[in-house]
Write an enzyme that holds these catalytic residues in place. Sequence first.
Site, PDB file in Angstrom:
ATOM      1  N   CYS A   1       1.037  -1.302  -0.013  1.00  0.00           N
ATOM      2  CA  CYS A   1       0.115  -0.269  -0.268  1.00  0.00           C
ATOM      3  C   CYS A   1       0.772   1.372  -0.279  1.00  0.00           C
ATOM      4  O   CYS A   1       0.786   2.289  -1.145  1.00  0.00           O
ATOM      5  CB  CYS A   1      -1.687  -0.260   1.083  1.00  0.00           C
TER       6      CYS A   1
HETATM    7  C1  UGA Z   1      -1.157   0.635   5.599  1.00  0.00           C
HETATM    8  C2  UGA Z   1      -1.581   1.134   7.045  1.00  0.00           C
HETATM    9  O1  UGA Z   1      -1.857   1.060   7.878  1.00  0.00           O
HETATM   10  C3  UGA Z   1      -3.157   0.566   6.676  1.00  0.00           C
HETATM   11  O2  UGA Z   1      -4.883   2.116   7.047  1.00  0.00           O
HETATM   12  C4  UGA Z   1      -4.197   0.619   4.802  1.00  0.00           C
HETATM   13  O3  UGA Z   1      -5.550   0.781   4.635  1.00  0.00           O
HETATM   14  C5  UGA Z   1      -3.721  -0.090   4.212  1.00  0.00           C
HETATM   15  O4  UGA Z   1      -1.929   0.250   4.599  1.00  0.00           O
HETATM   16  C6  UGA Z   1      -4.019   0.151   2.735  1.00  0.00           C
HETATM   17  O5  UGA Z   1      -3.253   0.781   2.013  1.00  0.00           O
HETATM   18  O6  UGA Z   1      -4.978  -1.123   1.908  1.00  0.00           O
HETATM   19  P1  UGA Z   1      -0.599  -2.054   5.613  1.00  0.00           P
HETATM   20  O7  UGA Z   1       0.492  -1.567   4.519  1.00  0.00           O
HETATM   21  O8  UGA Z   1      -1.132  -3.345   6.255  1.00  0.00           O
HETATM   22  O9  UGA Z   1      -0.996  -0.743   6.105  1.00  0.00           O
HETATM   23  O10 UGA Z   1       0.645  -2.008   6.792  1.00  0.00           O
HETATM   24  P2  UGA Z   1       1.056  -1.281   7.750  1.00  0.00           P
HETATM   25  O11 UGA Z   1       0.745  -1.935   9.264  1.00  0.00           O
HETATM   26  O12 UGA Z   1       1.338   0.403   7.907  1.00  0.00           O
HETATM   27  O13 UGA Z   1       2.624  -0.911   8.037  1.00  0.00           O
HETATM   28  C7  UGA Z   1       3.775  -0.329   6.975  1.00  0.00           C
HETATM   29  C8  UGA Z   1       5.244  -0.396   6.482  1.00  0.00           C
HETATM   30  O14 UGA Z   1       4.923   0.542   7.113  1.00  0.00           O
HETATM   31  C9  UGA Z   1       5.066  -1.363   7.328  1.00  0.00           C
HETATM   32  O15 UGA Z   1       6.313  -2.355   6.657  1.00  0.00           O
HETATM   33  C10 UGA Z   1       5.596  -1.325   8.129  1.00  0.00           C
HETATM   34  O16 UGA Z   1       6.915  -1.918   9.080  1.00  0.00           O
HETATM   35  C11 UGA Z   1       5.757   0.728   8.203  1.00  0.00           C
HETATM   36  N1  UGA Z   1       5.912   0.821   9.581  1.00  0.00           N
HETATM   37  C12 UGA Z   1       4.998   0.837  10.543  1.00  0.00           C
HETATM   38  C13 UGA Z   1       7.520   1.129  10.275  1.00  0.00           C
HETATM   39  O17 UGA Z   1       8.750   1.717   9.230  1.00  0.00           O
HETATM   40  N2  UGA Z   1       7.466   2.178  11.093  1.00  0.00           N
HETATM   41  C14 UGA Z   1       5.900   2.492  11.771  1.00  0.00           C
HETATM   42  O18 UGA Z   1       5.685   3.407  12.836  1.00  0.00           O
HETATM   43  C15 UGA Z   1       5.141   1.869  12.170  1.00  0.00           C
END
Ligand code: UGA
Length: 411
Positions: free
Chosen positions: A252
Site C-alpha cells: 500500500c
Molecule cells: C497500511 C495502512 O496502515 C492501512 O491503514 C491501509 O488501509 C493499508 O496500508 C492499505 O492502504 O490498504 P499495511 O500496509 O498493512 O497497512 O501495513 P502497516 O502496518 O501500515 O505498515 C506499513 C509499513 O510501514 C511496514 O513496512 C511497517 O513495518 C512500516 N512501519 C509502520 C514503520 O516502519 N514504522 C511504523 O511506525 C509503522
Amino acid sequence: MDISVIGAGYVGLTTGISFAEFGNKVKFIDIDENKINKIKHGIAPIYEEGLQELIKKNFDRINATTNYENLDSIVFICVGTPSLPTGLINLQYVKQAVENVAKNLDDGLIIIKSTVFPGTTEKILLPIVRKYSDKISIAMNPEFLREGMALHDFMNPDRIIIGVIDERGEKILKKLYTPIKAPIMVTNPTTAEMIKYASNSFLATKISFANEIGNLAKILGIDVYDVMKGVSMDHRISPYFLNAGAGFGGSCFPKDLRAIASGAKKLGYDMKLINAVLEINDEQPLRLIKLLEKYMSIEGKEIAVLGLAFKANTDDIRESRSIPVIKELIKKGANVRAYDPMAMENMKKIFDIKYCNSVEEALMNADACIIMTDWKEFEDIDFRNMKNKIVIEGRKILKNREGIIYEGICW
Ligand code: UGA
C-alpha cells in the site's frame, strides 16, 4: 441484504465476511478458481487473523463463484490496483470488473473499495457504467485495513468514509454499516478517494520523518525512540507510526505514494514532500549495508538476513525492505542466508539464496547478521554460534545486546 464482492484478496474477503457476520448474504467473485474452490469448502484462501473462524461461522451465508451471472444489487469492487512502471496505478482490473458488473446488473449500487486516484470513480468508472445502464448508482468507500489486522480494523474503524453521487447510495451504505460504531462521513467520491491517499501519505510521511530524525540521532549518538517518546507526548502528534527503522514496505504505502505523486505530476503539480518521503524510504535500507561496512568488507562473507516479510505476522514480501538489502549484499559478493517464519516461500521466487529453517541455522558460523522484520521470535536471539557476533538492526526488536557488536539503524 444480499451483497456481491468482486475480488477475494484481503480487502474483499475481510469486507465480505464482516458483512456476512452482520447477517447479510455474501457472494465472492474472483477469477482465481483455486481461491473460489477454497471459499466454497469453507477454507480461507489467505491468512488473515480470525478469517478462517468467521468463514466457518458464516458458511451458510456465503457463496463463491468465478462468474458474474446472478449478481446481487449491491456490489463491492475490491480488485487490485498494482503500480505501473510510471508510478501510476494499473486501472485495468477495476475497469474490467466495473464493466462486467454493469453488463450483468439492471439496477443497483456499485461500491468501489479498491484504492484509485482521485476522480477515477466519477470520471472513468461512472461513464463505463452509463454505457450499460442509467439506473445503477456508484459510490466510493475506501478501506483503512492493515494487513494481518484487517478484520479487527474493519470492525473497529476510526471512521467510515462514504463517497456517493446520490441519496440512494448514502442510504444503502449507512444501513450496511449500522452494526459498526464509528463516525460516518458522507462526501463525494473524489473526496473519498483523496481521503484514502492523503491518509496513507500522512502515515508514510510520519515514518520517513521518524527515519530522517533517526538518521541524525544516530550521528549524534542518541536513540530516536527516546526522542520520539518525548515528541509524541504532544497529543497533537500522537505516538503512532513514528517507529524508525528500515522504512515502510507492503502493498500500500509505496504504491499509493508513487501513485499520488505521479498522478499529480501528470496534472502539472510537483509533490515535493511526497517525493522526499519516497526518497528517504528508498535510501533507508541501504544505510544498513553502510553500517555493516564499518566492520567488514562484504565480499565473500556469510551474512544472515533475519526477517523477509514487509512486517511481522504476514507472509507478504511486497516492497519488503529486505529486498533492496539482499540485492545489495549479493551485488557486493556476500553469501546470503535468510530466515523468516512465514515469508520464505514467497522470497524464493525472487532470490536464489540459502534459506534456513531456523534462526540458529542462519546464524551458525555467520560473519554478520542483519535483522529486517520485527518478528516476536527475534526478541531473544542467541548469537553464540556466529563466527563474528556483528549484529545490525533495521527494526528495534532485540531485548538483549550483551556480548555482541551491535549497530541499530537509528539508535
Ligand atoms: C497500511 C495502512 O496502515 C492501512 O491503514 C491501509 O488501509 C493499508 O496500508 C492499505 O492502504 O490498504 P499495511 O500496509 O498493512 O497497512 O501495513 P502497516 O502496518 O501500515 O505498515 C506499513 C509499513 O510501514 C511496514 O513496512 C511497517 O513495518 C512500516 N512501519 C509502520 C514503520 O516502519 N514504522 C511504523 O511506525 C509503522
